[in-house]
Design an enzyme around this catalytic site. Structure first.
Site, PDB file in Angstrom:
ATOM      1  N   GLN A  10       0.871  -1.281   0.156  1.00 12.12           N
ATOM      2  CA  GLN A  10      -0.153   0.033   0.016  1.00 12.12           C
ATOM      3  C   GLN A  10       1.000   1.280   0.051  1.00 12.12           C
ATOM      4  O   GLN A  10       2.212   1.320   0.777  1.00 12.12           O
ATOM      5  CB  GLN A  10      -0.745  -0.004   1.093  1.00 12.12           C
ATOM      6  CG  GLN A  10      -2.119   0.808   0.998  1.00 12.12           C
ATOM      7  CD  GLN A  10      -3.305   0.477   2.093  1.00 12.12           C
ATOM      8  OE1 GLN A  10      -3.558  -0.605   2.311  1.00 12.12           O
ATOM      9  NE2 GLN A  10      -4.048   1.430   2.657  1.00 12.12           N
ATOM     10  N   SER A  95       3.896  -6.244   2.738  1.00 16.79           N
ATOM     11  CA  SER A  95       2.494  -6.359   3.475  1.00 16.79           C
ATOM     12  C   SER A  95       1.572  -7.029   2.553  1.00 16.79           C
ATOM     13  O   SER A  95       1.895  -8.142   2.117  1.00 16.79           O
ATOM     14  CB  SER A  95       2.053  -4.808   3.850  1.00 16.79           C
ATOM     15  OG  SER A  95       1.106  -4.914   4.711  1.00 16.79           O
ATOM     16  N   LEU A  96       0.653  -6.400   2.026  1.00 17.19           N
ATOM     17  CA  LEU A  96      -0.355  -6.946   1.118  1.00 17.19           C
ATOM     18  C   LEU A  96       0.221  -7.510   0.056  1.00 17.19           C
ATOM     19  O   LEU A  96      -0.411  -8.637  -0.791  1.00 17.19           O
ATOM     20  CB  LEU A  96      -1.541  -5.978   0.556  1.00 17.19           C
ATOM     21  CG  LEU A  96      -1.007  -4.939  -0.459  1.00 17.19           C
ATOM     22  CD1 LEU A  96      -1.438  -5.526  -1.621  1.00 17.19           C
ATOM     23  CD2 LEU A  96      -1.825  -3.821  -0.418  1.00 17.19           C
ATOM     24  N   ARG A 120      -9.558  -8.297   4.366  1.00 21.82           N
ATOM     25  CA  ARG A 120      -8.039  -7.757   5.228  1.00 21.82           C
ATOM     26  C   ARG A 120      -8.171  -6.318   5.108  1.00 21.82           C
ATOM     27  O   ARG A 120      -8.070  -5.624   6.255  1.00 21.82           O
ATOM     28  CB  ARG A 120      -6.733  -8.039   4.384  1.00 21.82           C
ATOM     29  CG  ARG A 120      -5.645  -7.849   5.213  1.00 21.82           C
ATOM     30  CD  ARG A 120      -4.520  -8.207   4.227  1.00 21.82           C
ATOM     31  NE  ARG A 120      -3.110  -8.086   4.849  1.00 21.82           N
ATOM     32  CZ  ARG A 120      -2.237  -7.046   4.605  1.00 21.82           C
ATOM     33  NH1 ARG A 120      -2.652  -6.049   3.785  1.00 21.82           N
ATOM     34  NH2 ARG A 120      -1.080  -7.029   5.222  1.00 21.82           N
ATOM     35  N   HIS A 204       0.030  -3.118  11.307  1.00 21.58           N
ATOM     36  CA  HIS A 204       1.223  -4.068  11.919  1.00 21.58           C
ATOM     37  C   HIS A 204       1.911  -3.790  13.209  1.00 21.58           C
ATOM     38  O   HIS A 204       2.739  -3.438  13.347  1.00 21.58           O
ATOM     39  CB  HIS A 204       2.372  -3.804  10.762  1.00 21.58           C
ATOM     40  CG  HIS A 204       2.066  -4.417   9.330  1.00 21.58           C
ATOM     41  ND1 HIS A 204       1.833  -5.479   9.214  1.00 21.58           N
ATOM     42  CD2 HIS A 204       1.926  -3.527   8.046  1.00 21.58           C
ATOM     43  CE1 HIS A 204       1.625  -5.677   7.838  1.00 21.58           C
ATOM     44  NE2 HIS A 204       1.783  -4.403   7.071  1.00 21.58           N
ATOM     45  N   GLN A 253       1.393 -11.705  10.276  1.00 22.55           N
ATOM     46  CA  GLN A 253       1.688 -10.582   9.377  1.00 22.55           C
ATOM     47  C   GLN A 253       0.837  -9.339   9.841  1.00 22.55           C
ATOM     48  O   GLN A 253       1.408  -8.140   9.714  1.00 22.55           O
ATOM     49  CB  GLN A 253       1.587 -10.739   7.943  1.00 22.55           C
ATOM     50  CG  GLN A 253       2.086  -9.704   7.183  1.00 22.55           C
ATOM     51  CD  GLN A 253       1.418  -9.470   5.924  1.00 22.55           C
ATOM     52  OE1 GLN A 253       0.229  -9.272   5.896  1.00 22.55           O
ATOM     53  NE2 GLN A 253       2.117  -9.749   4.838  1.00 22.55           N
TER      54      GLN A 253
END
Length: 317
Positions: A10, A95-96, A120, A204, A253
């Site tokens: 992102q 991340s994603l 998510r 996170h 994560q």
């Protein structure tokens, strides 16, 4: 040349992303259509026409970035004879982007990945009331120092190191008051800059536990296959392949640190000397150059990049 494919997270989104791919390659258009169908939404229209405010919503940004990355993968497979099992040592995503990496390696189906990222995005946005969480970039401090500052600033709140992106580039996350205390401490201890980030939630960190619980449930209901090549997990900075480990990693994560710097270092130690970032933007390309001195780092995001990838791939064989 030993290749790793990396996938952005992102912050890399931009209006128009992926449109040229769809216009030039039918295999790319099919990816965007599949994502639209999976979500029951014309997400591609939002990506190409906006408004930017809608694209920037976490629930849209996450599947949209994945769609562009997977469209690039399909184009490279079709036009550059990319065979991930044959040509690639590892895949990894920020991340994603870890979901994009898994989909590229056929561990997750594209439609399942889109639906998981929609869940998510919703879960992460809803985990913390608006205004209660924050994130900040601490620049010029190494990871251990930044993590120590976050721990000291937490007091009775939550404040943790969220992203270890590269040398001197650490992001912290937690309650607003704690993050502001960390900014003050970082400035007093020699950080080049310590700035709040324009994000909608404190990603996170332990405040995301409700989202982690929701993702555990969602992941239990989709097929996860062994990937064609090992996937470097964000929270482990190490390669994994078993479906059970993949599910556990994706859940961890949500609240854990994205150990990107360590992941690139570890991939380089395994012999990777070429990092190809597939999707929108060039953030990971820049980080790879900083983290792994001498490594080749190239971004592939549009039709004009395909020929360069083909030349590099041909040279590696």
């Amino acid at each position: 040349m030993t290749i790793a494919l990396t996938f952005p997270g992102q912050g890399s989104q931009a209006l128009g992303m992926g449109k040229a791919l769809a216009e030039n390659f039918s295999v790319a258009k099919r990816v965007f259509d599949e994502v639209d169908d999976a979500l029951g939404q014309h997400l591609s229209r939002v990506m190409w026409e906006g408004p930017l405010e809608d694209l920037s919503l976490t629930v849209n940004t996450q599947p949209a970035l994945m769609a562009v990355s997977l469209a690039v993968v399909r184009v490279l497979e079709s036009e550059a004879d990319l065979d991930i099992a044959r040509d690639v040592a590892f895949v990894a995503g920020h991340s994603l982007g870890e979901y994009s990496a898994l989909a590229s390696a056929r561990s997750l189906g594209v439609a399942d990945t889109a639906r998981l990222l929609r869940i998510r995005g919703e879960a992460m946005q809803q985990a913390v009331p608006v205004g209660e969480g924050a994130m900040a970039a601490l620049l010029g401090l190494d990871f251990d120092d930044a993590a120590a500052i976050a721990a000291e600033a937490a007091q009775k709140d939550v404040c943790a190191a969220a992203n270890d992106n590269g040398p001197g580039q650490v992001v912290i996350s937690g309650h607003v008051a704690a993050v502001n205390r960390a900014i003050e401490l970082a400035q007093a201890r020699g950080a080049k800059r310590a700035i709040l980030l324009p994000v909608s939630a404190p990603f996170h960190c332990p405040l995301m536990q409700p989202a982690a619980d929701r993702m555990r449930e969602a992941l239990a209901n989709v097929e996860v296959r062994e990937p064609l090549v090992p996937v470097f997990a964000n929270v482990l900075a190490a390669p994994i392949s078993s479906p059970a480990d993949i599910r556990d990693s994706l859940v961890a994560q949500v609240t854990g640190t994205v150990r990107w710097r360590e992941s690139v270092v570890a991939m380089a130690a395994e012999g990777v000397d070429a990092f190809f970032e597939l999707g929108t933007g060039k953030v990971l390309t820049g980080l790879a150059k900083r983290i792994s001195s001498g490594a080749r780092a190239i971004s592939v995001g549009g039709p004009d990049d395909v020929e360069g990838f083909l030349a590099a791939l041909t040279a590696s064989r």
